[in-house]
Every structure is written in structure tokens, then in C-alpha cells.
Design a protein around this motif. Structure first.
Motif, PDB file in Angstrom:
ATOM      1  N   ALA A   6     -14.211  30.296 -62.238  1.00 59.81           N
ATOM      2  CA  ALA A   6     -13.171  30.609 -61.259  1.00 59.81           C
ATOM      3  C   ALA A   6     -11.813  30.551 -61.953  1.00 59.81           C
ATOM      4  O   ALA A   6     -11.679  29.998 -63.049  1.00 59.81           O
ATOM      5  CB  ALA A   6     -13.207  29.622 -60.104  1.00 59.81           C
ATOM      6  N   ARG A   7     -10.817  31.122 -61.304  1.00 55.64           N
ATOM      7  CA  ARG A   7      -9.464  31.159 -61.868  1.00 55.64           C
ATOM      8  C   ARG A   7      -8.464  30.768 -60.781  1.00 55.64           C
ATOM      9  O   ARG A   7      -8.578  31.236 -59.640  1.00 55.64           O
ATOM     10  CB  ARG A   7      -9.170  32.574 -62.344  1.00 55.64           C
ATOM     11  N   VAL A   8      -7.512  29.933 -61.135  1.00 52.48           N
ATOM     12  CA  VAL A   8      -6.427  29.628 -60.202  1.00 52.48           C
ATOM     13  C   VAL A   8      -5.500  30.836 -60.214  1.00 52.48           C
ATOM     14  O   VAL A   8      -4.870  31.135 -61.231  1.00 52.48           O
ATOM     15  CB  VAL A   8      -5.671  28.337 -60.587  1.00 52.48           C
ATOM     16  N   LEU A   9      -5.451  31.537 -59.100  1.00 51.72           N
ATOM     17  CA  LEU A   9      -4.663  32.762 -59.014  1.00 51.72           C
ATOM     18  C   LEU A   9      -3.186  32.469 -58.776  1.00 51.72           C
ATOM     19  O   LEU A   9      -2.317  33.112 -59.357  1.00 51.72           O
ATOM     20  CB  LEU A   9      -5.181  33.641 -57.876  1.00 51.72           C
ATOM     21  N   ARG A  10      -2.910  31.531 -57.902  1.00 53.71           N
ATOM     22  CA  ARG A  10      -1.526  31.131 -57.616  1.00 53.71           C
ATOM     23  C   ARG A  10      -1.516  29.652 -57.281  1.00 53.71           C
ATOM     24  O   ARG A  10      -2.474  29.122 -56.737  1.00 53.71           O
ATOM     25  CB  ARG A  10      -0.955  31.862 -56.400  1.00 53.71           C
TER      26      ARG A  10
ATOM     27  N   ALA B 105      -3.252  25.537 -54.094  1.00 51.79           N
ATOM     28  CA  ALA B 105      -3.811  26.343 -55.180  1.00 51.79           C
ATOM     29  C   ALA B 105      -4.757  27.345 -54.549  1.00 51.79           C
ATOM     30  O   ALA B 105      -5.589  26.981 -53.716  1.00 51.79           O
ATOM     31  CB  ALA B 105      -4.553  25.470 -56.185  1.00 51.79           C
ATOM     32  N   ILE B 106      -4.590  28.598 -54.927  1.00 53.98           N
ATOM     33  CA  ILE B 106      -5.468  29.663 -54.449  1.00 53.98           C
ATOM     34  C   ILE B 106      -6.376  30.038 -55.618  1.00 53.98           C
ATOM     35  O   ILE B 106      -5.895  30.404 -56.688  1.00 53.98           O
ATOM     36  CB  ILE B 106      -4.662  30.876 -53.969  1.00 53.98           C
ATOM     37  N   VAL B 107      -7.679  29.919 -55.408  1.00 52.38           N
ATOM     38  CA  VAL B 107      -8.660  30.111 -56.478  1.00 52.38           C
ATOM     39  C   VAL B 107      -9.464  31.384 -56.202  1.00 52.38           C
ATOM     40  O   VAL B 107      -9.895  31.618 -55.071  1.00 52.38           O
ATOM     41  CB  VAL B 107      -9.601  28.886 -56.569  1.00 52.38           C
ATOM     42  N   GLY B 108      -9.636  32.179 -57.249  1.00 50.88           N
ATOM     43  CA  GLY B 108     -10.383  33.428 -57.108  1.00 50.88           C
ATOM     44  C   GLY B 108     -11.252  33.703 -58.316  1.00 50.88           C
ATOM     45  O   GLY B 108     -11.455  32.839 -59.179  1.00 50.88           O
TER      46      GLY B 108
END
Length: 84
Positions: free
Chosen positions: A74-78, A58-61
Motif C-alpha cells: 500500500a502507499r500513503v497517498l496524502r 492519512a489516506i492510503v491507496g
């Protein structure tokens, strides 16, 4: 032929691991169906099995909406999952 693991057995053998952005982006590029990796991130996290094989990332941004970009959201980007 071996019997497949139950969800309970499989869950005990998985653990969280830190993942560098480059490795997470490569994983998403290979296993995500319809999106390219994002340009950046705050942090990335992965799930590995007992053999150390990375099974998911999980990539978080930061959030897209500036109203939600308050420094604590934060938001899980992918997310990408290795298919068996």
C-alpha cells in the motif's frame, strides 16, 4: 497562561480513529499545503486527541508502480496535519 504539553504527555492523549474518505479528503483539502485529495483510497486513518478533535489523517491507496501493485503493498497517498 497554561504551559504547553510535553511530547510525552501529548502522545499519551492521542489515539487512532477510523476516518471515512469524504472526511479525510476534506481534512487534506484544508490542511495540506500543495496537493488536492486523491480520487480514491483503500482506507483512511486519523489521529484524534482526548477531546475527539481530529489532528491528522492519512489516506492510503494502491501503489502507482504496477510492479509494486502485488496485493500486499500500500502507499500513503496524502497526509494532513492540523497545525496548532
Amino acid at each position: 497562561m497554561d504551559q504547553p504539553m510535553s511530547q510525552e504527555e501529548a502522545g499519551r492523549n492521542l489515539h487512532l480513529v477510523p476516518v471515512r474518505f469524504r472526511k479525510a479528503a476534506e481534512f487534506v483539502r484544508m490542511w495540506h499545503r500543495h496537493h488536492q485529495p486523491p480520487q480514491g483510497h483503500i482506507f483512511s486513518v486519523g489521529v484524534a486527541d482526548e477531546a475527539g478533535i481530529l489532528r491528522a489523517v492519512a489516506i492510503v491507496g494502491r501503489p502507482v508502480s504496477r510492479h509494486l501493485d502485488n496485493g500486499t503493498t500500500a502507499r500513503v497517498l496524502r497526509a494532513g496535519v492540523l497545525h496548532p
